[in-house]
Enzyme design. Structure first.
Site, PDB file in Angstrom:
ATOM      1  CD  GLU A  44      91.994   7.400  -2.108  1.00 45.79           C
ATOM      2  OE1 GLU A  44      91.535   8.165  -2.982  1.00 45.79           O
ATOM      3  OE2 GLU A  44      91.285   6.594  -1.466  1.00 45.79           O
ATOM      4  CD  GLU A  60      85.918   7.405   3.734  1.00 40.93           C
ATOM      5  OE1 GLU A  60      86.132   7.269   4.945  1.00 40.93           O
ATOM      6  OE2 GLU A  60      84.790   7.558   3.256  1.00 40.93           O
TER       7      GLU A  60
END
Length: 802
Positions: A509, A512
């Protein structure tokens, strides 16, 4: 030894010219290779700079209207010149340049000060308009000795006509017998190792491979040495023996972490000396020496005038004059536009000048003062399409139509497909992190980073920056593959990453770190697909337009069932158990599921973790601000009674400023920050698994919340722009440091503070300036000025917000 130029004394001011270096008995080669292990510098920059250059047909060209393109960038922290880049924007050639200062106390005991540690530093802009707004990225730094023995004033900027940086120094002695030493620590070719150094003809040069840096000055050099840091660099001997007696003119065939030390004439009480120092850069010692010589000969006044854009010269004043929204947005700011002007230049300055449009995340290496420079690293001087999108949209909000278009066109370089060496799999997604030349660095698949280029292209088309023909062309060669990937996913194989992506489940997401279903990622995917449908329709591709909308509708329909828990662990004083998750690693958001260990944090229950990603659903038009699930999540997100481990929201007060101001962390149980037990920076000694690390408050969340509150007020028909300005705009302005650089993170007061001694709300040593934060500030001003959220996607809103 005979001087080249004599010192000219005018009253108490001494204008000192270049002198021959009276090095005592130079040795054949400096011993001690490779020297101490090299590091980068403190990442909390108070200033960055580079020359403003114009595009020629969407590119930077030495043969264009502006002549030579200066490819030198610099940064300032702790009152000194820190990482200075030449070539590509991530290619550092210098770690630090600072003064050491020597003298004797009243009892005759010798002392030696280090400028960055033993002075109190202030910074301001050399050039401002009548409203006090900076008009170029040229700095005046004044470092005052804590005991009042001396004062150092420095002016720093680059030469638009050469590969060189200029520093003017005014050194003021308030006691007798003050001896300044210039200490230069190169990091050639973006490493602090494998360098060589030499002195000849009043020039000090460091080189590695096809990169070189040379120092020239008109300062009176009594003697100098080149050597290896911590062993034969000159300062080490002065610390041990009180004077420089062993000097060297070369490091010979040995290589390592090199440094220069230049001893200048001693100053008497009430004496002021003025010197110019120039760092020249090139692909060879001959090139770097010529660049330094050219700039030094040109002189301070001429170089600064061009840098600023005075008269017919093209400089930063011309860039600011090209931004039609500046004055309007300055009226929305609470500081008269000072931070806005700075933000505009800071965003533009963080663009590479070999690969036009390549905007980086930050001209810094996070926690650089404890990070090894033995191997080349980009830090945040790299391209992430997510941060990139924020910058391009902010530039568009300023009224700049050239930079966002060039940026959009650059994105083709970082899209997975046949052009990416070693890639096997479905084309269309955008690479996680790359060098500005497209070299692959990180290869996780983050679906919001694939959606955002589509959203950017759509917006440029709607704003008239891209014509119908333009957007049709880009649809076929870049946006269609991206949209197809958001619908179909597919197999991915690049370096370590060998997986199959099934949207909207994302491998990572926006932080990271985690795989799963993410509110912020899904918001971008939906807005990206609706945008793609508009573009496909315009391009005559009705079949795919229908397919993109069907996928967007499906993702929207399933949002709450995948992402909203009704049985979360935040209950009682912590909440009512009903809220959007930060990430759902499973199909059922009510399942007590673990998340992957990241940054030393083990999370056994995903429902303990909340973040502000759900607000992106409102920002992009996927959900109304009044949507019940959005409203249900706000109390948990804002709950300041949560334990610090889980708590996200904090309030800040600032001396002399009435009221308190909100800030938010990325999410609960975030370990990306300073150690609460030791106070050390993140991943000290390269250990990312320390369990006491804590991510701090990120100022751009204050901007994100301001955008949400604007949308909510519009929906409730109770808009109070002044209240929003004085809460969210003012908070972001207060989070900026003295140089008006906005940080990635600010100190939230939790844990050991014995290493850095931050004050609450002060930027930490993570990364300053962060382009995303500056971009969010600009966009918040534009949104409040327009009374409409700048990032809101009209087609998405029309489809899902009834």
């Amino acid at each position: 030894m005979k001087k080249n130029l004599l010192a000219l004394t005018l009253g108490s001011v001494v204008l000192l010219g270049a002198c021959s270096d009276k090095s005592s008995s130079p040795q054949p080669a400096a011993p001690g290779a490779p020297g101490k292990n090299s590091l980068w510098s403190y990442s909390g920059k108070t200033g960055i700079g580079t020359s403003f250059e114009q595009y020629t047909n969407g590119a930077y060209s030495d043969s264009g209207a502006t002549g030579v393109i200066s490819k030198v960038w610099f940064s300032v922290a702790q009152g000194i010149l820190t990482e200075t880049m030449y070539g590509l924007i991530h290619e550092a050639q210098l770690q630090e340049l600072q003064f050491f200062i020597q003298g004797n106390d009243p009892l005759g005991k010798q002392w030696l000060d280090e400028e960055k540690k033993d002075t109190v530093s202030t910074i301001e802009y050399l050039n401002t308009d009548p409203q006090g707004r900076p008009t170029s990225l040229a700095y005046k730094i004044v470092n005052k000795d804590k005991e009042g023995k001396y004062e150092i004033e420095k002016h720093i900027f680059t030469d638009p006509d050469s590969q060189a940086l200029m520093m003017r120094v005014q050194f003021r002695a308030f006691e007798n017998g003050i001896t300044p030493y210039i200490f230069v620590n190169p990091s050639i070719a973006n490493t602090g190792s494998n360098d060589s150094a030499s002195y000849a003809n009043n020039t000090w040069t460091a080189s590695e491979g096809n990169a070189s840096m040379s120092l020239k000055t008109n300062a009176p050099v009594v003697q100098s040495t080149v050597g290896f840091e911590g062993v034969s660099d000159g300062i080490s001997e002065i610390k041990q023996n009180g004077s420089l007696t062993k000097t060297y003119t070369t490091t010979g065939n040995n290589k390592g972490n090199v440094a220069f030390t230049l001893q200048l004439h001693s100053l008497k009480k009430a004496e002021t000396a003025q010197w110019d120092l120039v760092l020249g850069f090139g692909k060879s010692p001959a090139e770097s020496q010529a660049a330094a010589e050219q700039t030094l000969a040109k002189g301070y006044d001429k170089v600064l005038a061009h840098y600023n854009g005075d008269g017919d010269a093209i400089g930063w004043q011309d860039f600011l004059a090209s931004l039609p929204a500046l004055e309007k947005l300055s009226a929305t700011a609470t500081d008269g536009g000072k931070l806005l002007y700075t933000s505009a230049m800071v965003l533009k300055a963080q663009e590479d000048k070999t690969h036009a449009g390549a905007f980086i995340a930050s001209l810094s290496n996070p926690w650089g003062d404890i990070k090894s420079a033995e191997k080349s690293a980009t830090g945040y001087k790299a391209v992430w399409p997510r941060d990139f999108y924020q910058v391009a949209m902010a530039m568009l909000a300023l009224g700049d139509t050239q930079s966002p278009r060039v940026a959009f066109e650059y994105l083709e370089k970082v899209q997975a497909g046949p052009n990416v060496t070693g890639y096997v799999g479905t084309p269309g997604w955008f690479l996680q992190k790359t060098h500005v030349d497209g070299e692959v660095e990180w290869v996780g698949v983050q679906l919001d980073q694939t959606a955002m280029p589509i959203m950017l292209g759509w917006r440029l088309w709607k704003e008239g920056v891209l014509s119908d023909a333009d957007i049709g062309n880009w649809y076929n060669k870049m946006l269609k593959p991206a949209a197809n990937f958001l619908v179909d996913g597919g197999a991915v194989k690049l370096l370590w990453n060998d997986t199959i992506i099934t949207p909207p489940y994302t491998q990572q997401e926006r932080w990271e770190e985690q795989p799963g279903y993410s509110p912020s990622t899904t918001a971008a995917i939906i807005a990206g697909l609706v945008s793609a449908a508009d573009i496909a329709t315009q391009s005559g591709d009705a079949e795919n337009a229908k397919r993109y909308l069907a996928a967007a509708d499906s993702y929207s329909k399933n949002l709450e069932s995948l992402l909203f828990t009704t049985k979360g662990s935040l209950t009682g004083e912590s909440g009512n158990g009903k809220y959007y998750l930060r990430i759902n690693a499973k199909q059922n958001p009510n399942e007590i599921a673990p998340l992957e260990e990241r940054n030393g944090q083990t999370i056994a229950d995903q429902s303990q973790v909340i973040d502000g990603g759900f607000l992106e659903l409102v920002r992009y038009g996927v959900r109304a601000a009044t949507d019940s699930s959005i409203q249900e999540t706000l109390p948990e997100y804002d709950n300041q009674k949560l334990p610090d481990l889980l708590r996200v929201k904090y309030e800040f007060t600032f001396p002399g400023v009435e009221g308190s101001f909100p800030g938010w962390r990325r999410y609960g149980i975030d370990g990306y920050g300073e150690d609460t037990a030791t106070g050390a920076g993140y991943a000290a000694l390269n250990d990312t698994s320390t369990k006491e690390q804590r991510g701090r408050v990120w100022p751009f969340f204050t901007g994100e919340r301001g955008h949400y509150e604007l949308q909510l007020a519009q929906a409730n028909k109770n808009l109070d722009t002044e209240k929003l300005r004085n809460t969210y705009v003012k908070a972001m302005e207060l989070f900026a440091n003295e140089g008006m650089m906005l940080p990635e993170q600010v100190w939230d007061g939790v844990g050991n503070n014995s290493v850095y001694h931050f004050t609450p709300g002060e930027g930490t040593n993570s990364a300053t300036p962060l382009a995303w934060t500056h971009a969010e500030y600009v966009k918040l001003l534009r949104s409040l000025s327009d009374e409409r959220v700048w990032d809101r996607n009209a087609s998405t809103e029309a489809r899902y917000v009834k």
